[in-house]
Design an enzyme around this catalytic site. Sequence first.
Site: not given
Lengths: 702, 702
Positions: A412, A507
């Site tokens: 990430h 999200e």
Amino acid sequence: MLLNRFGLAILTLAFTFSLSAQRTLRTLYSPGKQTMIAVGLNKSGEIFYQIIYRNRVAVDWSRLGFETRSFDLREGFKLLGAAELPHDETWKPVWGEVAQIRNRYNELEYSLADEAGRRMTIRFRAYDEGAGFRYEFPKQDGLSAMTVTDELTEFQMTADHTAWWIPGDYDSNEHVYTTCPISKIDCTHYNKEYAIATQHIVRMKNVQTPIAMRMADGTHIALAEAALVDFGALHLETDVEKLKFKAFLIASADSTVKSVNTLPFHTPWRTVLLSPDAAGILESKLILNLNEPCKIEDVSWIKPQKYVGVWWEMHVGLATWDYEATADMMAATGREVKGKHGANTENVKRYIDFAAKYGFDGVLVEGWNTGWKDWFGKWKDEVFDFARPYPDYDIDALSRYAREKGVRIIMHHETSAAVPSYERQMDAAYAYMNRYGMNSVKTGYVGKIIPRGEWHDGQWMANHYWRVAERTAQHRIMVDMHEPVRPSGLHRTWPNWLACEAARGQEFNAWSTGNPPEHECILPFTRILGGPMDYTPGIFEVRMNAYDPNKKEVVHTTVAKQLALYVTLYSPLQMAADLPENYEKRLDVFQFIRDVPVDWDDTRVLGAAIGDYITVARRQKGAQNWFLGSITDENPRDFSVRLDFLPAGKTYDAVIYADGPDAHWKDNPYPVAISRRTVQKGDVLELRLAAGGGCAISLMAP
Amino acid sequence: MLLNRFGLAILTLAFTFSLSAQRTLRTLYSPGKQTMIAVGLNKSGEIFYQIIYRNRVAVDWSRLGFETRSFDLREGFKLLGAAELPHDETWKPVWGEVAQIRNRYNELEYSLADEAGRRMTIRFRAYDEGAGFRYEFPKQDGLSAMTVTDELTEFQMTADHTAWWIPGDYDSNEHVYTTCPISKIDCTHYNKEYAIATQHIVRMKNVQTPIAMRMADGTHIALAEAALVDFGALHLETDVEKLKFKAFLIASADSTVKSVNTLPFHTPWRTVLLSPDAAGILESKLILNLNEPCKIEDVSWIKPQKYVGVWWEMHVGLATWDYEATADMMAATGREVKGKHGANTENVKRYIDFAAKYGFDGVLVEGWNTGWKDWFGKWKDEVFDFARPYPDYDIDALSRYAREKGVRIIMHHETSAAVPSYERQMDAAYAYMNRYGMNSVKTGYVGKIIPRGEWHDGQWMANHYWRVAERTAQHRIMVDMHEPVRPSGLHRTWPNWLACEAARGQEFNAWSTGNPPEHECILPFTRILGGPMDYTPGIFEVRMNAYDPNKKEVVHTTVAKQLALYVTLYSPLQMAADLPENYEKRLDVFQFIRDVPVDWDDTRVLGAAIGDYITVARRQKGAQNWFLGSITDENPRDFSVRLDFLPAGKTYDAVIYADGPDAHWKDNPYPVAISRRTVQKGDVLELRLAAGGGCAISLMAP
């Protein structure tokens, strides 16, 4: 008669153009004569085009041209030549919805010079499923580079079509869609109750491409862009009175500079997708076809993948990105959540175990590296170190552990939008990944861009995303970009660029008003036209009060619909986004996520209406198994699906994951009715979708 | 009595501050009591300071403070504590004007908190030669980063001093100096007849630091900056009525953002250099002393150097940077010059031969790499490739050839100010240099900065220059930056950062109105206070009509003055800038350039008046040889120089390179009268400097 079909066009031409100007008029038919493009110059030497589709005007006479800092390319044009060429090829994508794609069009190279002798070519391609055109600026004396200040391209609509759109935000595409007639387009509410933290919306009539529209007769139009390279993204300025869209390019930090380009140069393709129904828009391969072929020679290392990861637990407030476990969630929610640091060695091991046990390819770990303490909203440079783990994240041990378990850790790289800082570290960061055997990275660009004054959708950033695709490819790394410009089919050229977020993802359901039930019924007609989205479906615990009794946020779907999204939202990269413990409570339902593949040989859109419902069947890559997904908006719907797509003479074991009795996204989201039956070609399945519900079916070949 | 000296100060204090506020008053004396700094809070809690120097007010009560985006640090301050500490150390620079430097000051740490509890410390250092102060923002709860929107620092002058200044240009410092009283400061003419291609001057009362001033009584003041790190450069806004300067920081692309800093943070030092005469300003080591010590552990590879190179031939129009040999000179002159490509293998060999024959360390080669065809004025990204030579430049062969001859090729990295593009290539470019055995690079930042909206003098670029210094050091490379922000003493910290241009250099004489004869008599009091300049002296063919009968440009000095500049303009990096053929015509004169070193153990300023004349003697590093340089402005001058600096009892062979009879920079620049004599301590030399002339003397120890 086909000629008669276009009688209207010929009439309009005669009306618009003077006799002398008619000599400049050219018409281009698509191979199957579904689409006709007309182009010509008026007596001032201004350029106009028109698109006729199946005997109706899709785009009425509309302006073409450019303005640059030093000169205009608006008028005074003369036609130098117009060459027409047919094209028909079939190519195989490295991954995708279908095993092969036919690219069949007729092309018109319409070459112009203005009074000062400056040359510009407009290249048109007529497909049976729409049209594309781009501007080309050949190498020429005295003109080595140009500063574009405006693009004049217009799209004149013929009536007040229903449109599905998000605002022309310079910095974000994470918006709920608005459905309204063109004449009612207005972004004002996006700066009020619909505002998100990272937006920059300054022009109330501007919308992003792709925008989808439906004409009164059911014809569907989507205006989009293909192959966004070295240019600002195409937004559209709406003339709500004239029902016309005009190109609006996002500027550089100097607001008078839209882009600077070295000649020879061509713009991205401006595309008009056309279909008699909504399904045809979903099936169109026009955007992919207008992109350049794959630039990567050996693609053997590129693999579609399903993954889990340390991510949702941060969004629901159980953990934090930062090691100090303090305040990251401030960023998204404005609410401070204190918790444990999610990316700790023990927790990541748990995810690796889970991934290995249930057959996932990867484990995403967010919050593994230093910088999160103070990453959001400061607009500061040099935030993250992409080669320095937090002290509780044992990257050596975890890399070994993952390798032993046959799982890959997904890297990430959140940049906090401090992009030159990322570019400076890029090569080192990818070498670091190579060292640890990681072959996929999720990047992120949350916040205001550094270089200050640049925008997510501007030329500078478009070049950055391209650079990331290119450099990751050099390091044999696959990439999934979050918060980039929305895609424009560049994954054909860089198939290591598996997916983007570039839209409002799952999200938002965890900490905001969320995504309305229709959201996933609009995405494939707009944002996803340009390329796959990492939407992160698969939430089983759809009510956030499971984590905190004070929370009111919910996922705006039933659990069955979460399963169906794996089929309806095409992506070669799909997350099972929920927590392992939530899956282990419902392994019977989870089975669908385990079974569903992420790469396909065939795709059939069985039914679709923008914003209402989508039903899709897909055949697994290299196998005979089919998977079917059907989703609806806030309305319950029943469908009869005839299994005509199955091969004759074969029986299939179908497992049907349907909304349970009385299921409802809001009142009763959890029940999933799982049933099994044996089916064959021609059988009809009755699907009953709850409000905000869906149905997922696996059809396993014997 | 020393206390009496400062009576004035105490009077003013009582007058300015209320009784309660007087409790916050602190005074700090320099170790030799030459300088006193007073600081205190008024009843609104605003901060003021004053500097007294040798019984006169140098800076009268002046405001301190900051504004940030979220809160002000202007007023409401309370004094938390004030600690005083003496300091006395002696350190050795890696290279320099003297072998060792004494850093002796008294320090006051003045710690404040405002009403919201935000803490800020102002650190003052009182030197006998001036004062420095900086703001410090300690780590504190609830404040992790701050966006600076303004710095309130003021410098209240006491009268209408004569000032030597250049405009507060955001992007360039390549200007002719203006001499005028503070009250007459106005930059308007810099946007008219004095305009240069790359400037950005928008505020007519803004000047750059360093600015030098002379008070009526002969006291000299220079306002400057030390250790510019992670901040915008200090410019000054002049209040021509109140005779006051206020700090003006160059903004980022977002014009409301001056800088963004993560706490703990401290600003660069704001410095006031003070001297009873002009010479003292030149001898001051205050700026170096306020910089951090050397960050490079092994400095054995860092070497001052003299060099020649493929450079002047482009400026005089004999060659071009670009391989296509077309139009680069457009950039500087607005005039197209066609010629040969200078950086071709054969030509570079000629320079290598010349360098080897006459003992030069390096050969600079500009125009060796691809990108020059279209490099200037387009404001475009991705211009140069720093690892791709032009086809007529055989880098393998030349690197071998140079190595065999004991000469180093100096790398050239012109960026066209496309800085992220350079940053992306930096590591690869330095590795490329390492591979070819090159250990010095000249960088360049001609044009408008990319990231667009950033400026050469802003925080973003300040961080870039630092990064270049750091990364080149990691690769054991010395760097000479052209078109950066003017230096602030960072070469103490990064001694591989040998020099900068950052001022109007010699090349302006080749194609513009040029540098007036006083120019080199001002540079050491302003620009060069912050660090060495790569001025490129040594032009023997001072009239450009030697190259083209139509040219009228001339170098505004005599040839003898060109020699003297090697001594008066201190730099560890000096070019012999003229063409080899011009030197070979006058080898007797050239001998001085061969002899003069670029590193020194001792320096004596024998006489100086800003803008009028400078006479300096320096002792060669590690040797007993002395070199003397004397230069004048447009006025002829005679000096008697007593050789008191020579050691007693030794005789020296002096070679005197004086202006020939009737020499004059304009009418008769060429004659150099070379004479030899034996001298010793106490002898007096009579120097006769022509208008625009100079005198250079080598004093060789037996």
